[in-house]
Scaffold this motif. Structure first.
Motif, PDB file in Angstrom:
ATOM      1  N   THR A   1       0.858  -1.226  -0.226  1.00  0.00           N
ATOM      2  CA  THR A   1       0.002  -0.161   0.135  1.00  0.00           C
ATOM      3  C   THR A   1       0.889   1.327   0.208  1.00  0.00           C
ATOM      4  OG1 THR A   1      -0.323  -0.141   2.405  1.00  0.00           O
ATOM      5  CG2 THR A   1      -1.886  -1.148   1.226  1.00  0.00           C
ATOM      6  N   LYS A   2       2.129   1.164   0.474  1.00  0.00           N
ATOM      7  CA  LYS A   2       2.914   2.261   0.536  1.00  0.00           C
ATOM      8  C   LYS A   2       3.463   2.516  -0.866  1.00  0.00           C
ATOM      9  CE  LYS A   2       5.008   2.090   5.290  1.00  0.00           C
ATOM     10  NZ  LYS A   2       5.065   3.432   5.623  1.00  0.00           N
TER      11      LYS A   2
ATOM     12  N   HIS B   1      -4.464   3.380   6.219  1.00  0.00           N
ATOM     13  CA  HIS B   1      -3.850   4.806   6.110  1.00  0.00           C
ATOM     14  C   HIS B   1      -3.421   5.201   4.450  1.00  0.00           C
ATOM     15  CE1 HIS B   1      -1.207   8.175   7.487  1.00  0.00           C
ATOM     16  NE2 HIS B   1      -0.396   7.788   6.676  1.00  0.00           N
ATOM     17  N   ASP B   2      -2.960   4.093   3.874  1.00  0.00           N
ATOM     18  CA  ASP B   2      -2.494   4.186   2.488  1.00  0.00           C
ATOM     19  C   ASP B   2      -3.275   4.162   1.570  1.00  0.00           C
ATOM     20  OD1 ASP B   2       0.197   5.133   3.049  1.00  0.00           O
ATOM     21  OD2 ASP B   2       0.743   3.350   3.600  1.00  0.00           O
TER      22      ASP B   2
ATOM     23  N   ARG C   1       0.706   4.019  -2.962  1.00  0.00           N
ATOM     24  CA  ARG C   1       0.364   5.595  -2.423  1.00  0.00           C
ATOM     25  C   ARG C   1       1.670   6.508  -3.457  1.00  0.00           C
ATOM     26  NH1 ARG C   1       2.793   8.220   0.953  1.00  0.00           N
ATOM     27  NH2 ARG C   1       3.392   6.672   2.536  1.00  0.00           N
TER      28      ARG C   1
END
Length: 386
Positions: free
Chosen positions: A174-175, A249-250, A178
């Protein structure tokens, strides 16, 4: 008369709901938030203890065998250090993390193309350091990106057969999604998550009824705890909480799977509410308090992290969760953190309640690093509470 009775009935219901809401709000208002200076002092103290003990960031970890210092246990510590850095941006933290990453040439444990989530976990900090310096050094994420791209290039999705893997690897996908803006990272992340949730162990490692996760297929029924309940390992479910918080979060809210992640996250946190111990901790065995019952810091800290993150970001009900997470944080600060920064009540590595037992306030686990990472993750979110 019928209309009057109906109106009265609804007035009673609405009045009761309002009263309930007011009581919850009142209970939350009575909760004294942990003092920010004290939260920071605790986080600094335990971190300094570790940095003093491990000044050489490349030094191998010697136990029953020798491990390189970019294995998953140390990677979790650096995740916590990066979280501490967001609230306490000291150059010494940055330098310590940079030294570790440089000493390992920004590579994953066992090489660039490993599919093992434990070997990939160090990539989370590499990505954080890449962003801290304004995305100016693509060499920092070259290897971790190559590893995840190689996974995406195949149809294989069954790598995460144990739930700890979710925390080690999901945040990397997910990082990267993003950072790069490429949907392929979010898509692969969900495909692998869904296989773990719905397929591994026969029908998945997620118990749809209890809203809690089995650690791996070894613990899927008919396996039972001594009291006849399913075996739900505290830290294993803590890893899932952390994985989902980081994923939320991401992951863009427009992603087709965001709502499923959110619901799973909410359901798991709700399942934890009635089983918190009176002293604020959670037991190592979530549904059998007598199977190696006692305080345990790592699972508790991960639950605090997940709950505090949800409160800070408006994902869960503040009035419900604030008293629970504050009670747990206070228990950790009082009963686990020692004056010199040593952490007690930390369960050693393993996969189930019996591993690393018995615990105590003074017992040193086989690895000290990941427990500290769990605490720093929790402290970073507790510090942000308003």
């Amino acid at each position: 008369m019928k209309k009057l009775l109906t109106a009265s009935f609804f007035a009673l219901i609405i009045g009761g709901m309002t009263s309930c809401s007011v009581q919850k709000q009142s209970a939350a208002n009575k909760v004294e938030l942990p003092n920010k200076k004290e939260v920071l002092e605790v986080s600094r103290r335990v971190n300094q203890y570790f940095m003093n003990k491990w000044p050489d960031t490349k030094k191998d970890i010697v136990g029953k065998k020798v491990w390189p210092s970019n294995l998953w246990t140390r990677a979790v510590y650096y995740e916590g250090l990066m979280a501490l850095y967001t609230i306490d941006p000291k150059k010494e933290y940055y330098d310590y993390a940079m030294s570790w990453a440089n000493n390992h040439k920004w590579d994953l444990q066992r090489g660039t193309y490993t599919r093992n989530a434990d070997h990939q976990a160090c990539g989370q900090t590499y990505l954080d350091l890449y962003e801290i310096d304004g995305r100016k050094h693509p060499e920092r994420i070259k290897n971790v990106k190559a590893a995840m791209d190689s996974m995406i290039a195949t149809p294989k999705v069954d790598d995460w057969w144990w739930i700890d893997a979710l925390q080690m690897s999901m945040p990397i996908f997910t990082k990267l999604g993003r950072i790069t803006g490429e949907q392929k990272y979010f898509d692969k992340n969900y495909e692998m998550y869904a296989y773990t949730k719905y397929k591994h162990g026969g029908n998945g490692l997620y118990n749809q009824a209890d809203k809690i996760w089995w650690r791996d297929k070894s613990f899927v029924p008919p396996y039972k705890e001594p009291n006849g309940e399913d075996c739900y390992w505290s830290r294993g479910n803590g890893w899932v909480v952390a994985a989902l918080a980081k994923t939320l979060h991401d992951t863009p809210k427009s992603d087709p799977h965001y709502q499923e992640y959110l619901q799973d996250y909410k359901d798991l946190l709700a399942a934890l509410l009635p089983i918190q111990r009176e002293d604020g901790f959670w037991n190592v065995s979530l549904h059998d308090p007598n199977n190696f019952g006692g305080k345990e810091m790592t699972g508790t800290a991960l639950f605090v992290y997940g709950m505090a993150y949800g409160v800070n970001n408006g994902l869960i009900d503040r009035e419900t969760y604030l008293p629970v997470l504050v009670k747990a944080w206070n228990a950790i600060a009082k009963d686990s953190v020692q004056p010199n920064g040593f952490l007690g009540w930390v369960q050693g590595t393993g996969k189930e309640p019996k591993d690393g037992q018995p615990l105590s306030v003074s017992k040193e686990p086989d690895f000290e690093d990941y427990g500290l990472g769990c605490l720093l993750l929790a402290g970073s979110e507790v510090y942000k509470l308003k």
